[in-house]
Motif scaffolding. Structure first.
Motif, PDB file in Angstrom:
ATOM      1  N   ASP A 182      67.419 -12.024 -14.825  1.00 22.03           N
ATOM      2  CA  ASP A 182      66.213 -11.327 -14.361  1.00 22.03           C
ATOM      3  C   ASP A 182      64.946 -12.006 -14.886  1.00 22.03           C
ATOM      4  OD1 ASP A 182      67.893  -9.493 -13.122  1.00 22.03           O
ATOM      5  OD2 ASP A 182      67.683  -7.989 -14.708  1.00 22.03           O
ATOM      6  N   ALA A 183      64.964 -12.410 -16.145  1.00 22.83           N
ATOM      7  CA  ALA A 183      63.802 -13.073 -16.742  1.00 22.83           C
ATOM      8  C   ALA A 183      63.548 -14.424 -16.077  1.00 22.83           C
ATOM      9  CB  ALA A 183      64.006 -13.253 -18.243  1.00 22.83           C
ATOM     10  N   ALA A 184      64.594 -15.165 -15.808  1.00 18.22           N
ATOM     11  CA  ALA A 184      64.440 -16.455 -15.127  1.00 18.22           C
ATOM     12  C   ALA A 184      63.842 -16.255 -13.742  1.00 18.22           C
ATOM     13  CB  ALA A 184      65.790 -17.166 -15.035  1.00 18.22           C
ATOM     14  N   GLU A 185      64.330 -15.257 -13.019  1.00 13.98           N
ATOM     15  CA  GLU A 185      63.809 -14.968 -11.678  1.00 13.98           C
ATOM     16  C   GLU A 185      62.350 -14.540 -11.735  1.00 13.98           C
ATOM     17  OE1 GLU A 185      66.709 -12.156 -10.232  1.00 13.98           O
ATOM     18  OE2 GLU A 185      67.935 -13.756  -9.355  1.00 13.98           O
ATOM     19  N   ALA A 186      61.978 -13.810 -12.771  1.00 15.71           N
ATOM     20  CA  ALA A 186      60.583 -13.371 -12.927  1.00 15.71           C
ATOM     21  C   ALA A 186      59.644 -14.563 -13.133  1.00 15.71           C
ATOM     22  CB  ALA A 186      60.464 -12.397 -14.102  1.00 15.71           C
ATOM     23  N   HIS A 187      60.212 -15.685 -13.587  1.00 18.01           N
ATOM     24  CA  HIS A 187      59.417 -16.891 -13.805  1.00 18.01           C
ATOM     25  C   HIS A 187      59.590 -17.915 -12.684  1.00 18.01           C
ATOM     26  CE1 HIS A 187      59.221 -15.151 -17.849  1.00 18.01           C
ATOM     27  NE2 HIS A 187      58.061 -15.786 -17.907  1.00 18.01           N
ATOM     28  N   GLY A 188      60.178 -17.495 -11.564  1.00 19.35           N
ATOM     29  CA  GLY A 188      60.247 -18.358 -10.398  1.00 19.35           C
ATOM     30  C   GLY A 188      61.525 -19.147 -10.189  1.00 19.35           C
ATOM     31  N   TRP A 189      62.488 -18.989 -11.081  1.00 18.52           N
ATOM     32  CA  TRP A 189      63.752 -19.693 -10.932  1.00 18.52           C
ATOM     33  C   TRP A 189      64.664 -18.930  -9.968  1.00 18.52           C
ATOM     34  CZ3 TRP A 189      65.928 -23.328 -14.858  1.00 18.52           C
ATOM     35  CH2 TRP A 189      64.944 -23.810 -15.730  1.00 18.52           C
ATOM     36  N   THR A 190      65.633 -19.620  -9.401  1.00 16.47           N
ATOM     37  CA  THR A 190      66.717 -18.963  -8.686  1.00 16.47           C
ATOM     38  C   THR A 190      67.744 -18.575  -9.736  1.00 16.47           C
ATOM     39  OG1 THR A 190      66.379 -20.265  -6.692  1.00 16.47           O
ATOM     40  CG2 THR A 190      68.543 -19.257  -6.971  1.00 16.47           C
ATOM     41  N   GLY A 191      68.022 -17.284  -9.853  1.00 16.21           N
ATOM     42  CA  GLY A 191      68.952 -16.805 -10.869  1.00 16.21           C
ATOM     43  C   GLY A 191      70.300 -16.462 -10.283  1.00 16.21           C
ATOM     44  N   ILE A 192      71.341 -16.853 -10.992  1.00 18.03           N
ATOM     45  CA  ILE A 192      72.711 -16.509 -10.609  1.00 18.03           C
ATOM     46  C   ILE A 192      73.377 -15.875 -11.816  1.00 18.03           C
ATOM     47  CG2 ILE A 192      74.952 -17.369  -9.844  1.00 18.03           C
ATOM     48  CD1 ILE A 192      73.452 -19.758  -8.572  1.00 18.03           C
ATOM     49  N   TRP A 193      73.821 -14.624 -11.628  1.00 21.95           N
ATOM     50  CA  TRP A 193      74.527 -13.915 -12.698  1.00 21.95           C
ATOM     51  C   TRP A 193      75.992 -14.312 -12.622  1.00 21.95           C
ATOM     52  CZ3 TRP A 193      75.706  -7.990 -12.619  1.00 21.95           C
ATOM     53  CH2 TRP A 193      76.299  -7.616 -13.811  1.00 21.95           C
ATOM     54  N   PHE A 194      76.475 -14.995 -13.651  1.00 23.97           N
ATOM     55  CA  PHE A 194      77.862 -15.447 -13.693  1.00 23.97           C
ATOM     56  C   PHE A 194      78.777 -14.274 -13.994  1.00 23.97           C
ATOM     57  CE2 PHE A 194      81.663 -16.834 -15.886  1.00 23.97           C
ATOM     58  CZ  PHE A 194      82.117 -17.851 -15.065  1.00 23.97           C
ATOM     59  N   GLU A 195      79.685 -13.999 -13.064  1.00 23.31           N
ATOM     60  CA  GLU A 195      80.691 -12.950 -13.260  1.00 23.31           C
ATOM     61  C   GLU A 195      82.103 -13.523 -13.233  1.00 23.31           C
ATOM     62  OE1 GLU A 195      79.525  -9.025 -11.309  1.00 23.31           O
ATOM     63  OE2 GLU A 195      78.453 -10.521 -10.091  1.00 23.31           O
ATOM     64  N   SER A 196      82.310 -14.577 -12.429  1.00 23.94           N
ATOM     65  CA  SER A 196      83.619 -15.230 -12.351  1.00 23.94           C
ATOM     66  C   SER A 196      83.422 -16.624 -11.760  1.00 23.94           C
ATOM     67  CB  SER A 196      84.586 -14.431 -11.459  1.00 23.94           C
ATOM     68  OG  SER A 196      84.182 -14.519 -10.096  1.00 23.94           O
ATOM     69  N   HIS A 197      84.424 -17.458 -11.943  1.00 27.06           N
ATOM     70  CA  HIS A 197      84.343 -18.805 -11.379  1.00 27.06           C
ATOM     71  C   HIS A 197      84.263 -18.755  -9.855  1.00 27.06           C
ATOM     72  CE1 HIS A 197      85.934 -19.784 -15.410  1.00 27.06           C
ATOM     73  NE2 HIS A 197      85.114 -20.811 -15.262  1.00 27.06           N
ATOM     74  N   GLN A 198      85.041 -17.877  -9.245  1.00 24.02           N
ATOM     75  CA  GLN A 198      85.041 -17.757  -7.789  1.00 24.02           C
ATOM     76  C   GLN A 198      83.674 -17.304  -7.280  1.00 24.02           C
ATOM     77  OE1 GLN A 198      87.950 -15.039  -6.202  1.00 24.02           O
ATOM     78  NE2 GLN A 198      87.463 -15.547  -4.093  1.00 24.02           N
ATOM     79  N   GLN A 199      83.096 -16.308  -7.927  1.00 20.66           N
ATOM     80  CA  GLN A 199      81.783 -15.798  -7.527  1.00 20.66           C
ATOM     81  C   GLN A 199      80.728 -16.879  -7.681  1.00 20.66           C
ATOM     82  OE1 GLN A 199      79.686 -15.172 -10.414  1.00 20.66           O
ATOM     83  NE2 GLN A 199      77.894 -14.444  -9.341  1.00 20.66           N
TER      84      GLN A 199
END
Length: 53
Positions: free
Chosen positions: A25-42
């Motif tokens: 969320d913090a990365a996205e607030a600063h303009g980055w594309t954020g990906i929350w890692f939940e699993s390798h497949q995801q």
């Protein structure tokens, strides 16, 4: 002897991957594309969608 390469990019073209949602969320607030890692497949699916893989 180590060599270094300088890579220039914009935050809009950068991605941030983390397993802690508030970090993403913090990365996205600063303009980055954020990906929350939940699993390798995801993660793989996200990377394909974003055309990073």
């Amino acid at each position: 002897m180590a060599t270094h390469k300088v890579v220039t990019t914009t935050l809009a073209s950068s991605s941030f991957i983390d397993d802690v949602q508030h970090n993403v969320d913090a990365a996205e607030a600063h303009g980055w594309t954020g990906i929350w890692f939940e699993s390798h497949q995801q993660l793989r699916q996200h990377l394909v969608v974003f055309k990073l893989l």
